[in-house]
Design a protein around this motif. Structure first.
Motif, PDB file in Angstrom:
ATOM      1  N   GLN A 220       0.865  -1.184   0.000  1.00 26.32           N
ATOM      2  CA  GLN A 220       0.000   0.000   0.000  1.00 26.32           C
ATOM      3  C   GLN A 220       0.893   1.222   0.000  1.00 26.32           C
ATOM      4  O   GLN A 220       1.974   1.210   0.578  1.00 26.32           O
ATOM      5  N   VAL A 221       0.456   2.277  -0.649  1.00 23.84           N
ATOM      6  CA  VAL A 221       1.165   3.561  -0.552  1.00 23.84           C
ATOM      7  C   VAL A 221       0.117   4.634  -0.323  1.00 23.84           C
ATOM      8  O   VAL A 221      -0.879   4.716  -1.035  1.00 23.84           O
ATOM      9  N   ASP A 222       0.327   5.443   0.729  1.00 25.03           N
ATOM     10  CA  ASP A 222      -0.666   6.447   1.089  1.00 25.03           C
ATOM     11  C   ASP A 222      -0.046   7.398   2.107  1.00 25.03           C
ATOM     12  O   ASP A 222       1.104   7.227   2.512  1.00 25.03           O
ATOM     13  N   THR A 223      -0.834   8.392   2.525  1.00 23.66           N
ATOM     14  CA  THR A 223      -0.354   9.274   3.597  1.00 23.66           C
ATOM     15  C   THR A 223      -0.263   8.444   4.882  1.00 23.66           C
ATOM     16  O   THR A 223      -0.972   7.430   5.029  1.00 23.66           O
ATOM     17  N   PRO A 224       0.601   8.856   5.828  1.00 22.42           N
ATOM     18  CA  PRO A 224       0.704   8.090   7.082  1.00 22.42           C
ATOM     19  C   PRO A 224      -0.657   7.891   7.761  1.00 22.42           C
ATOM     20  O   PRO A 224      -0.975   6.787   8.215  1.00 22.42           O
ATOM     21  N   GLN A 225      -1.477   8.950   7.801  1.00 25.79           N
ATOM     22  CA  GLN A 225      -2.766   8.834   8.498  1.00 25.79           C
ATOM     23  C   GLN A 225      -3.697   7.841   7.807  1.00 25.79           C
ATOM     24  O   GLN A 225      -4.377   7.054   8.475  1.00 25.79           O
ATOM     25  N   ASN A 226      -3.714   7.864   6.466  1.00 26.33           N
ATOM     26  CA  ASN A 226      -4.591   6.933   5.749  1.00 26.33           C
ATOM     27  C   ASN A 226      -4.138   5.480   5.915  1.00 26.33           C
ATOM     28  O   ASN A 226      -4.967   4.572   5.977  1.00 26.33           O
ATOM     29  N   LEU A 227      -2.811   5.268   5.954  1.00 21.38           N
ATOM     30  CA  LEU A 227      -2.315   3.905   6.193  1.00 21.38           C
ATOM     31  C   LEU A 227      -2.822   3.395   7.535  1.00 21.38           C
ATOM     32  O   LEU A 227      -3.189   2.232   7.685  1.00 21.38           O
ATOM     33  N   TYR A 228      -2.807   4.304   8.508  1.00 26.54           N
ATOM     34  CA  TYR A 228      -3.210   3.927   9.863  1.00 26.54           C
ATOM     35  C   TYR A 228      -4.722   3.716   9.953  1.00 26.54           C
ATOM     36  O   TYR A 228      -5.188   2.736  10.527  1.00 26.54           O
ATOM     37  N   LEU A 234      -4.173  -7.202   5.635  1.00 26.10           N
ATOM     38  CA  LEU A 234      -3.770  -7.644   6.973  1.00 26.10           C
ATOM     39  C   LEU A 234      -2.327  -7.288   7.289  1.00 26.10           C
ATOM     40  O   LEU A 234      -1.985  -6.962   8.421  1.00 26.10           O
ATOM     41  N   PHE A 235      -1.441  -7.348   6.274  1.00 31.40           N
ATOM     42  CA  PHE A 235      -0.037  -7.050   6.545  1.00 31.40           C
ATOM     43  C   PHE A 235       0.131  -5.606   7.011  1.00 31.40           C
ATOM     44  O   PHE A 235       0.789  -5.334   8.021  1.00 31.40           O
ATOM     45  N   VAL A 236      -0.474  -4.671   6.276  1.00 27.51           N
ATOM     46  CA  VAL A 236      -0.346  -3.256   6.650  1.00 27.51           C
ATOM     47  C   VAL A 236      -0.990  -3.012   8.010  1.00 27.51           C
ATOM     48  O   VAL A 236      -0.462  -2.278   8.847  1.00 27.51           O
ATOM     49  N   ALA A 237      -2.115  -3.666   8.250  1.00 25.80           N
ATOM     50  CA  ALA A 237      -2.805  -3.531   9.540  1.00 25.80           C
ATOM     51  C   ALA A 237      -1.899  -3.957  10.686  1.00 25.80           C
ATOM     52  O   ALA A 237      -1.818  -3.294  11.726  1.00 25.80           O
TER      53      ALA A 237
END
Length: 391
Positions: A220-228, A234-237
């Motif tokens: 995934q690539v996104d702003t830090p807040q959106n990633l969070y 599941l991996f990013v989570a």
């Protein structure tokens, strides 16, 4: 600093396959905008340094294209790409002064003396190195040496900075300070920067956007807040957030009045907001899914409306009092999902405990049975087969 050429960086379907057949990068596509600070993050061995070295021209590309400023650079030598690398080892010349270390590349280019002096003095001012310009590296602190390495990159006025774990040799307190310094420096210079780290706190605090890699694949690539707030899988989570998100197994049960998830014998009713955010849930009737609950999205204070359904109960096994909060580790009788976030030893975070961040005044102590109220509008849902978020 003036005189700066900026550039965008584009990776299109990049592959890296070594001679022995091992593939390190799979179809990586990324756009780094002009002047953007992009962080590549992931566990050790995920391919982030390899990707950076391919941008730099230090590593050959097996497939796809790398473009800098709209120009394909696949066949350009590293020295002709007009980018500057900063590594975790500062690689300073020990016999040269700070001034000579910083100006070394400019002298090689036979740049006029006055221009060299101006650039070195500008960089030294920016990096607070003016006082130590005539010292040798051995007389500097770790933080100063890292700033000299930065200075060497800055005076070249490259199109882009590439940084590979530049802070990993510094102690914790200095790392925090240098994180802020580098982020401010990048904002002041507005130079396109790709920064590699395995430290997700570093990634979240520094990047305009963060790209999460796992085993050579972009997750995934996104702003830090959106990633969070909206992890794509599941991996990013599991990877983004500390303490880690709690990942539980449960089933969706829907009826005329709404829907709920059953986790063991805990029933968590889904608010209208939760269903509106993930309408795809209703297609999973009676099918097992993964449910994510962030440690801060629970509370041990009873709900004002007396609602006692959305609770998780467990025995407090560990109580970490941090002053501003209590991190509670509870043994709960609930089925969990394990996500491997480290490649080297396939270490799995123990998910049999439920972690909660509670108010520092909580009366709960080790051995107590805790009743936690879950904010179900903040829960995350994932398909167990694809591991993708259910939206």
């Amino acid at each position: 600093m003036g005189g700066w050429n900026m550039a965008s960086i584009t990776l299109e379907s990049i592959d890296k396959i070594y001679d022995n057949g091992w593939q390190a990068i799979f179809g990586l596509s990324l756009d780094v905008a002009d002047g953007e600070f992009l962080v590549l993050v992931g566990p050790s061995g995920c391919g982030k340094s390899t990707a950076l070295r391919m941008i730099a021209g230090l590593e050959s590309i097996s497939g796809g294209t790398v473009s800098i400023d709209g120009k394909v650079v696949n066949d350009l030598e590293a020295k002709d790409r007009d980018i500057a690398m900063v590594f975790q080892s500062y690689a300073l010349y020990p016999h040269l002064t700070v001034r000579d270390n910083i100006s070394f590349a400019l002298k090689l280019r036979k740049m006029p003396k006055a221009e060299i002096e101006k650039r070195v003095n500008d960089a030294a001012r920016l990096l607070e190195l003016t006082e130590v310009l005539d010292r040798r590296p051995a007389k500097l602190s770790g933080g100063q040496r890292q700033r000299v390495a930065m200075g060497r990159a800055i005076v070249r006025q490259p199109k882009a900075f590439l940084m590979d774990e530049p802070l990993s040799n510094l102690d914790a307190k200095l790392r925090v300070q240098m994180r802020g310094d580098i982020a401010k420096l990048q904002r002041d210079l507005e130079v396109t920067t790709v920064y590699v780290t395995h430290d997700q706190v570093e990634a979240m605090t520094m990047g305009d956007r963060v790209a999460v890699l796992n085993r050579g694949v972009l997750m995934q690539v996104d702003t830090p807040q959106n990633l969070y707030d909206s992890p794509a899988n599941l991996f990013v989570a599991a990877f983004i957030g500390s303490p880690q998100m709690n990942l539980l197994r449960g089933t969706v049960v829907a009826n005329d009045t709404g829907a709920a998830v059953m986790v063991g014998d805990h029933r968590l009713n889904l608010s209208a907001a939760a269903l509106a955010a993930s309408p795809g849930l209703l297609a999973y009737g009676d099918k097992e899914i993964a449910i994510g609950v962030r440690p801060e999205d629970v509370s041990d204070v009873p709900q004002a409306d007396g609602d006692s359904t959305n609770v998780i109960r467990g025995e407090m096994a560990v109580r970490e009092g941090l002053g501003n909060e209590v991190v509670a580790h509870l043994h709960c009788d609930m089925p969990t999902v394990n996500v491997v976030v480290e490649k080297d030893d396939d270490r799995v975070i123990d998910q049999s405990v439920f972690v909660a961040r509670l108010n520092p005044r909580t009366p709960l102590k080790v051995g107590d049975t805790a009743t936690l109220y879950v904010d179900t509008s903040r829960m995350h849902f994932f398909d167990l087969e694809t591991s993708n978020a259910i939206r």
